[in-house]
Motif scaffolding. Sequence first.
Motif, PDB file in Angstrom:
ATOM      1  N   LEU A   1      51.320 -43.019  25.805  1.00  0.00           N
ATOM      2  CA  LEU A   1      51.053 -43.795  27.015  1.00  0.00           C
ATOM      3  C   LEU A   1      49.614 -44.260  27.001  1.00  0.00           C
ATOM      4  CD1 LEU A   1      52.592 -41.985  30.119  1.00  0.00           C
ATOM      5  CD2 LEU A   1      53.343 -44.060  28.965  1.00  0.00           C
ATOM      6  N   ASN A   2      49.460 -45.578  26.987  1.00  0.00           N
ATOM      7  CA  ASN A   2      48.105 -46.135  26.994  1.00  0.00           C
ATOM      8  C   ASN A   2      47.679 -46.356  28.442  1.00  0.00           C
ATOM      9  OD1 ASN A   2      45.745 -47.499  26.735  1.00  0.00           O
ATOM     10  ND2 ASN A   2      46.495 -48.950  25.223  1.00  0.00           N
ATOM     11  N   ILE A   3      47.026 -45.377  28.991  1.00  0.00           N
ATOM     12  CA  ILE A   3      46.545 -45.530  30.370  1.00  0.00           C
ATOM     13  C   ILE A   3      45.022 -45.559  30.387  1.00  0.00           C
ATOM     14  CG2 ILE A   3      48.594 -44.410  31.306  1.00  0.00           C
ATOM     15  CD1 ILE A   3      46.889 -41.894  31.782  1.00  0.00           C
ATOM     16  N   SER A   4      44.434 -45.872  29.213  1.00  0.00           N
ATOM     17  CA  SER A   4      42.984 -45.710  29.079  1.00  0.00           C
ATOM     18  C   SER A   4      42.280 -46.872  28.405  1.00  0.00           C
ATOM     19  CB  SER A   4      42.706 -44.425  28.291  1.00  0.00           C
ATOM     20  OG  SER A   4      43.461 -44.404  27.096  1.00  0.00           O
ATOM     21  N   CYS A   5      42.948 -48.027  28.266  1.00  0.00           N
ATOM     22  CA  CYS A   5      42.262 -49.159  27.640  1.00  0.00           C
ATOM     23  C   CYS A   5      41.201 -49.698  28.601  1.00  0.00           C
ATOM     24  CB  CYS A   5      43.235 -50.265  27.275  1.00  0.00           C
ATOM     25  SG  CYS A   5      42.392 -51.675  26.532  1.00  0.00           S
ATOM     26  N   PRO A   6      39.949 -49.830  28.138  1.00  0.00           N
ATOM     27  CA  PRO A   6      38.888 -50.298  29.036  1.00  0.00           C
ATOM     28  C   PRO A   6      38.792 -51.819  29.132  1.00  0.00           C
ATOM     29  CG  PRO A   6      37.931 -49.727  26.934  1.00  0.00           C
ATOM     30  CD  PRO A   6      39.415 -49.460  26.817  1.00  0.00           C
ATOM     31  N   ASN A   7      39.668 -52.524  28.430  1.00  0.00           N
ATOM     32  CA  ASN A   7      39.463 -53.973  28.283  1.00  0.00           C
ATOM     33  C   ASN A   7      40.464 -54.852  29.008  1.00  0.00           C
ATOM     34  OD1 ASN A   7      37.268 -53.541  26.587  1.00  0.00           O
ATOM     35  ND2 ASN A   7      38.623 -53.285  24.836  1.00  0.00           N
ATOM     36  N   VAL A   8      41.283 -54.295  29.849  1.00  0.00           N
ATOM     37  CA  VAL A   8      42.315 -55.125  30.474  1.00  0.00           C
ATOM     38  C   VAL A   8      42.143 -55.276  31.979  1.00  0.00           C
ATOM     39  CG1 VAL A   8      44.041 -54.911  28.668  1.00  0.00           C
ATOM     40  CG2 VAL A   8      43.897 -53.143  30.417  1.00  0.00           C
ATOM     41  N   ARG A   9      41.279 -54.480  32.583  1.00  0.00           N
ATOM     42  CA  ARG A   9      41.017 -54.651  34.016  1.00  0.00           C
ATOM     43  C   ARG A   9      39.530 -54.803  34.245  1.00  0.00           C
ATOM     44  NH1 ARG A   9      45.400 -50.484  36.770  1.00  0.00           N
ATOM     45  NH2 ARG A   9      47.011 -50.996  35.256  1.00  0.00           N
ATOM     46  N   GLU A  10      39.186 -55.414  35.340  1.00  0.00           N
ATOM     47  CA  GLU A  10      37.786 -55.688  35.641  1.00  0.00           C
ATOM     48  C   GLU A  10      36.971 -54.390  35.672  1.00  0.00           C
ATOM     49  OE1 GLU A  10      35.315 -57.904  39.100  1.00  0.00           O
ATOM     50  OE2 GLU A  10      37.440 -58.432  38.902  1.00  0.00           O
ATOM     51  N   GLY A  11      35.786 -54.449  35.070  1.00  0.00           N
ATOM     52  CA  GLY A  11      34.882 -53.302  35.107  1.00  0.00           C
ATOM     53  C   GLY A  11      35.357 -52.135  34.260  1.00  0.00           C
ATOM     54  N   GLY A  12      36.347 -52.365  33.397  1.00  0.00           N
ATOM     55  CA  GLY A  12      36.818 -51.314  32.510  1.00  0.00           C
ATOM     56  C   GLY A  12      37.689 -50.256  33.175  1.00  0.00           C
TER      57      GLY A  12
ATOM     58  N   CYS B   1      52.162 -49.869  27.069  1.00  0.00           N
ATOM     59  CA  CYS B   1      51.214 -50.344  28.070  1.00  0.00           C
ATOM     60  C   CYS B   1      51.979 -50.920  29.262  1.00  0.00           C
ATOM     61  CB  CYS B   1      50.335 -51.457  27.501  1.00  0.00           C
ATOM     62  SG  CYS B   1      49.599 -51.077  25.908  1.00  0.00           S
ATOM     63  N   GLY B   2      51.246 -51.120  30.341  1.00  0.00           N
ATOM     64  CA  GLY B   2      51.870 -51.758  31.493  1.00  0.00           C
ATOM     65  C   GLY B   2      50.829 -52.208  32.498  1.00  0.00           C
ATOM     66  N   GLU B   3      51.136 -53.282  33.193  1.00  0.00           N
ATOM     67  CA  GLU B   3      50.287 -53.734  34.296  1.00  0.00           C
ATOM     68  C   GLU B   3      50.549 -52.877  35.530  1.00  0.00           C
ATOM     69  OE1 GLU B   3      47.935 -55.953  34.731  1.00  0.00           O
ATOM     70  OE2 GLU B   3      47.967 -56.841  32.724  1.00  0.00           O
ATOM     71  N   SER B   4      51.728 -52.248  35.543  1.00  0.00           N
ATOM     72  CA  SER B   4      52.146 -51.444  36.691  1.00  0.00           C
ATOM     73  C   SER B   4      52.978 -50.283  36.156  1.00  0.00           C
ATOM     74  CB  SER B   4      53.023 -52.293  37.608  1.00  0.00           C
ATOM     75  OG  SER B   4      54.179 -52.704  36.878  1.00  0.00           O
ATOM     76  N   GLU B   5      53.223 -49.278  36.997  1.00  0.00           N
ATOM     77  CA  GLU B   5      54.094 -48.169  36.584  1.00  0.00           C
ATOM     78  C   GLU B   5      55.450 -48.709  36.151  1.00  0.00           C
ATOM     79  OE1 GLU B   5      54.498 -44.959  39.336  1.00  0.00           O
ATOM     80  OE2 GLU B   5      52.362 -44.482  39.326  1.00  0.00           O
ATOM     81  N   GLU B   6      55.935 -49.714  36.884  1.00  0.00           N
ATOM     82  CA  GLU B   6      57.250 -50.294  36.578  1.00  0.00           C
ATOM     83  C   GLU B   6      57.293 -50.830  35.151  1.00  0.00           C
ATOM     84  OE1 GLU B   6      55.682 -50.728  39.532  1.00  0.00           O
ATOM     85  OE2 GLU B   6      57.119 -49.399  40.530  1.00  0.00           O
ATOM     86  N   GLU B   7      56.172 -51.444  34.742  1.00  0.00           N
ATOM     87  CA  GLU B   7      56.202 -52.033  33.402  1.00  0.00           C
ATOM     88  C   GLU B   7      56.218 -50.953  32.318  1.00  0.00           C
ATOM     89  OE1 GLU B   7      53.227 -55.004  32.403  1.00  0.00           O
ATOM     90  OE2 GLU B   7      54.278 -55.486  30.541  1.00  0.00           O
ATOM     91  N   TYR B   8      55.463 -49.865  32.504  1.00  0.00           N
ATOM     92  CA  TYR B   8      55.531 -48.761  31.526  1.00  0.00           C
ATOM     93  C   TYR B   8      56.969 -48.269  31.398  1.00  0.00           C
ATOM     94  CZ  TYR B   8      50.392 -48.063  31.486  1.00  0.00           C
ATOM     95  OH  TYR B   8      49.038 -48.207  31.330  1.00  0.00           O
ATOM     96  N   VAL B   9      57.622 -48.123  32.556  1.00  0.00           N
ATOM     97  CA  VAL B   9      59.008 -47.631  32.567  1.00  0.00           C
ATOM     98  C   VAL B   9      59.914 -48.632  31.848  1.00  0.00           C
ATOM     99  CG1 VAL B   9      60.975 -47.174  34.091  1.00  0.00           C
ATOM    100  CG2 VAL B   9      58.723 -46.206  34.626  1.00  0.00           C
ATOM    101  N   ARG B  10      59.669 -49.900  32.117  1.00  0.00           N
ATOM    102  CA  ARG B  10      60.488 -50.942  31.518  1.00  0.00           C
ATOM    103  C   ARG B  10      60.333 -50.949  29.994  1.00  0.00           C
ATOM    104  NH1 ARG B  10      59.528 -57.069  32.666  1.00  0.00           N
ATOM    105  NH2 ARG B  10      61.515 -57.921  31.972  1.00  0.00           N
ATOM    106  N   VAL B  11      59.097 -50.792  29.531  1.00  0.00           N
ATOM    107  CA  VAL B  11      58.844 -50.762  28.079  1.00  0.00           C
ATOM    108  C   VAL B  11      59.525 -49.543  27.462  1.00  0.00           C
ATOM    109  CG1 VAL B  11      57.062 -50.508  26.293  1.00  0.00           C
ATOM    110  CG2 VAL B  11      56.662 -52.043  28.236  1.00  0.00           C
ATOM    111  N   ALA B  12      59.339 -48.377  28.081  1.00  0.00           N
ATOM    112  CA  ALA B  12      59.936 -47.148  27.538  1.00  0.00           C
ATOM    113  C   ALA B  12      61.461 -47.242  27.568  1.00  0.00           C
ATOM    114  CB  ALA B  12      59.466 -45.934  28.340  1.00  0.00           C
TER     115      ALA B  12
END
Lengths: 307, 263
Positions: free
Chosen positions: A129-140, A104-115
């Motif tokens: 790659l979790n780019i589909s969680c509906p629960n971490v940003r406003e309005g899903g 997961c990542g808050e930004s592209e940079e964070e996904y890269v950092r995790v990987a």
Amino acid sequence: MTDTPDLSVELGFLRLKNPILAASGTFGCGLEFTPFIDLNELGGFVVKGLYFEPRSGNPPPRLVETAAGLINAIGLQGIGVKHFTETILPQLKDLQTAVLVNICGESEEEYVRVADYLNGHEGIAAYELNISCPNVREGGRCPAQNAESTYSLVRRVKQMSARPILTKLTPNVTDITLIARSAEEAGSDAVCLVNTFLAMAIDIHTRRPKLANIYGGLSGPAIKPIALRMVHQTAAVLSIPVIGMGGIMSAADVVEFLLAGASAVQVGTANFIQPDILPQIVEDLRRFLVKNNIKQITDLVGGIKSP
Amino acid sequence: MLLDTKAEIVGRESWGDYFLLTIRSPSIAEKAVPGQFIMIRTASGPYPLLRRPFSIHDRKKDTIDIYFQIAGEGTALLAAKKQGDECDIIGPLGNGFLLDTLAEGRTVAAVGGGRGIAPLFFLGNELQKLGFPLTVYYGGLTSGDLPLEKKFRDKGIPVHCSTDDGSTGFHGLVTDLFLSFLPSSRPDHLFVCGPDPMMKALSRICLEERISAQFSLESIMGCGFGACWGCVHKIKTQGEAEWTKICQEGPVFFTEDIIWNND
């Protein structure tokens, strides 16, 4: 009839002993299920989503049960990559099953950092790659609702990843095949669909939403027919493997997803209800193949006939 | 923890919408400690989908008891089960009450509200064996909410009852009943299980009075064994307040660690 059918699945980048994976977010880090099952009987499992740092998640109530479904708004509470590689991963290293990690990542940079961080550790078969969680940003909202952001993110991670990439897609879009194509063009090795459907429930007495987050993601048998349709549509237009999921509760459900074109499946919510369900599904699949005189499970993939 | 998909219901009692089921599961019974719970699948089909958590109310050699009130579809289905029916359970789950640290000669009491009385019978029995006689404060809206009063007395566990409508015992809240006894019989340690407002009020009393206390929290649970992260409450762990899984780290927490309003 005495031949043991072949349950193994070759995804091109990864061989699974059977097509049954445990879905991220429903299976902890796998160890939660060792009192109930032998993890080696699974095709694999996807470790719960990891951000770089530990993450606190959403306030409760985080769950609400609906007709044949579960709405969750956990918010990806998690231990972060360092804790995972230091304390959990060593306990998984001797498993004879594919260990995938959902990143997961808050930004592209964070996904890269995790990987990048995980690249330096043994014992991981692939990243989801979790780019589909509906629960971490406003309005899903999530990156997988947009073809351009999906392409950009998948491409960036793929370029630096030491491992195959599976991209987990959201059903909360107008046309999932467009997003799936973007992921494929960006180099994703497979797509996983579907994540949960953005949903809500209201307490009629207090008139408040039943989830503190207001919205959450619907999973469970209630979503299976829609998930199946999306897998069918997506598999028809992609060259890379589609991993199907959404409300699978039985081997019969698995067969449906395979016939619709999925190369493998993930089972999620069912693990909460019946923690030993995955080996049972594997066994029931084997019986189905024997009974129907099917030599290898891959013969089912995309085997749907015309109406 | 164990999965027992064919645990037989060998006993059933009911009082209005309160039920007690005795379930045969030797392996779960053997391992259970007071304050732990089990998860029961109430339907074989997809609705209700999730298992339901129930405190272990009593334990015999081969059986465990649960005591519950009908609160929705799941508990209604469970209440409709008959002796001889099979039950799909996971247990024992959670940490249970911490009893090891009780020093000799300490006095112990427990407060149970409504169905929250459930784990306190098992607790009272175990404490009796350990040489700590438990005094129980048992509250409900009305006399029909207190069907277990006699059961505690028969077991030699003193019970003081309260009802909001005054139909039985002290007329008022169980917290006020507890406060009324405080000057004469102040416990060194308190165990609490019941509705949130009751537990919040008692937590405040315990902190003010410096009474060490353990609270059994309740939550909707997705799995009961730590996989779903759905049942969190804010708990202080080594000074840091974090969303903590009630099913795995709890359900029992010490009063000073619980952030009641989840702030």
